[in-house]
Design an enzyme around this catalytic site. Structure first.
Site, PDB file in Angstrom:
ATOM      1  N   HIS A  40       0.836  -1.194   0.000  1.00  0.00           N
ATOM      2  CA  HIS A  40       0.000   0.000   0.000  1.00  0.00           C
ATOM      3  C   HIS A  40       0.877   1.252   0.000  1.00  0.00           C
ATOM      4  CE1 HIS A  40      -3.147  -2.800   0.986  1.00  0.00           C
ATOM      5  NE2 HIS A  40      -2.520  -3.164   2.080  1.00  0.00           N
ATOM      6  N   HIS A  75       3.438  -7.459   1.573  1.00  0.00           N
ATOM      7  CA  HIS A  75       2.835  -8.421   2.506  1.00  0.00           C
ATOM      8  C   HIS A  75       1.755  -9.262   1.847  1.00  0.00           C
ATOM      9  CE1 HIS A  75       0.238  -4.850   2.700  1.00  0.00           C
ATOM     10  NE2 HIS A  75      -0.746  -5.706   2.864  1.00  0.00           N
ATOM     11  N   ARG A  89      -1.290  -4.740  -6.202  1.00  0.00           N
ATOM     12  CA  ARG A  89      -1.073  -6.185  -6.220  1.00  0.00           C
ATOM     13  C   ARG A  89       0.130  -6.473  -7.110  1.00  0.00           C
ATOM     14  NH1 ARG A  89      -6.397  -7.859  -8.308  1.00  0.00           N
ATOM     15  NH2 ARG A  89      -7.311  -7.446  -6.287  1.00  0.00           N
ATOM     16  N   GLU A  91      -1.294  -0.380   8.069  1.00  0.00           N
ATOM     17  CA  GLU A  91      -2.250  -1.269   8.723  1.00  0.00           C
ATOM     18  C   GLU A  91      -1.588  -2.066   9.830  1.00  0.00           C
ATOM     19  OE1 GLU A  91      -3.789  -3.149   5.210  1.00  0.00           O
ATOM     20  OE2 GLU A  91      -2.183  -4.597   5.098  1.00  0.00           O
TER      21      GLU A  91
HETATM   22 ZN    ZN Z   1      -2.792  -5.028   2.940  1.00  0.00          ZN
END
Ligand code: ZN
Length: 311
Positions: free
Chosen positions: A97, A171, A191, A114
């Site tokens: 991200h 991740h 992605r 996150e």
């Molecule tokens: Zn994520």
């Protein structure tokens, strides 16, 4: 007396999802491939309705726009945090991200840092976090040559593990994980690798390789602080997992009556285990609340595990 908003999760089907959101929390899932419950959210892609009290029927974003005083008058054009419960029956794609700066320029969005608390992990469940490339050139070469087994840092996870994933950290959540996630309110995911999985029509999902290369930290910086500080409460313990510029995440293990002070703009409360009484009302595993800034303390009574995330 102040305001406590009970919110209803928004459920999301995902190709990698399963049935644990029903089996564990009793949510009315739309299909046997349900991957995410957005349990406290004011994001436009999943804005939680309030289910009780004077604001019943309004949403978190409406509350934030029209009653900013209940959220400590924090600045910003949207409710800043998002809490999800994620049921990964299969592996999620390897992703990254952007940070606030990149996301603002390229996506007109917040960035996404996150954090994950592992609610359950099947035997042998993996996590992917970070990579072994030392330079951007090495990173790009491994991607071009499809050498993901060598590139990715992969390890086993267990119930009770906690991970902080700053923007720019490569991740993947892997199959077998049930995860509590507290994050910045953003839906921007790049992605980079999807294991060459094909859908029913033989197509692979869209990748965002260039953006992933742009935003991934090289070398990886995933030095996790595994020493979490604990505070003894009246009848329980509090574990602080992270106190970052974006959010704080605490877990409360409660055995009996406890009064918890609120000196935050708002607190996001998720009952993740057990049952009890919260400010005079019966609550159970799977219930979620926002404690507004005018509610200066709350009383819990019962045997419960509670996650509380704040700014
Ligand atoms: Zn994520």
């Amino acid at each position: 007396m102040g305001h406590i908003l009970k919110v209803q999760p928004v459920l999301k089907e995902k190709i990698w999802g399963g049935t644990k959101l029903r089996d564990v929390y009793g949510y009315d899932i739309p299909s046997d491939h349900t991957g995410e419950a957005w349990v406290i959210s004011g994001h436009k892609s999943g804005d939680c309705p309030i289910v009780e009290g004077e604001y019943k029927g309004k949403t978190v974003s409406w509350m934030f726009e029209n009653h900013r005083e209940l959220f400590g008058n924090v600045e910003g054009d949207q409710f800043p945090l998002l809490v999800k419960i994620i049921d990964a029956k299969q592996d999620l794609s390897v992703q990254v991200h952007p940070d606030n700066e990149y996301a603002k320029i390229h996506e007109n969005s917040l960035g996404k840092t996150e954090s994950w608390y592992v609610l359950q992990a099947d035997e042998g469940t993996d996590m992917v976090m970070g990579h072994y490339a030392k330079t951007k050139e090495e990173f790009i070469k491994d991607i071009e040559e499809d050498k993901y087994d060598e590139l990715l840092n992969r390890f086993k996870i267990h119930k009770g593990d906690f991970f902080y994933i700053p923007a720019g950290t490569l991740h993947a959540i892997c199959g077998g994980s049930l995860i509590y996630e507290a994050q910045q309110s953003s839906d921007i995911t790049y992605r980079v690798y999807d294991y060459h999985r094909k859908d029913a029509d033989g197509n692979e999902r869209q990748l965002h390789v260039q953006q992933s290369i742009d935003v991934t930290n090289v070398p990886a910086d995933i030095d996790q602080n595994k020493e979490f500080s604990q505070t003894i409460l009246e009848n329980g313990t509090k574990t602080r997992y992270v106190d970052s510029e974006f959010f704080k995440v605490d877990r409360y293990q409660l055995n009996g009556k406890n009064v918890i002070k609120n000196d935050e703009p708002f607190m996001m409360v998720s009952i993740i285990e057990g049952t009890g009484i919260f400010e005079g009302n019966e609550v159970k595993k799977g219930d979620h609340f926002v404690i507004c800034s005018d509610q200066k303390e709350v009383t819990f009574d019962g045997d419960m595990e509670v996650m509380i995330s704040t700014l």
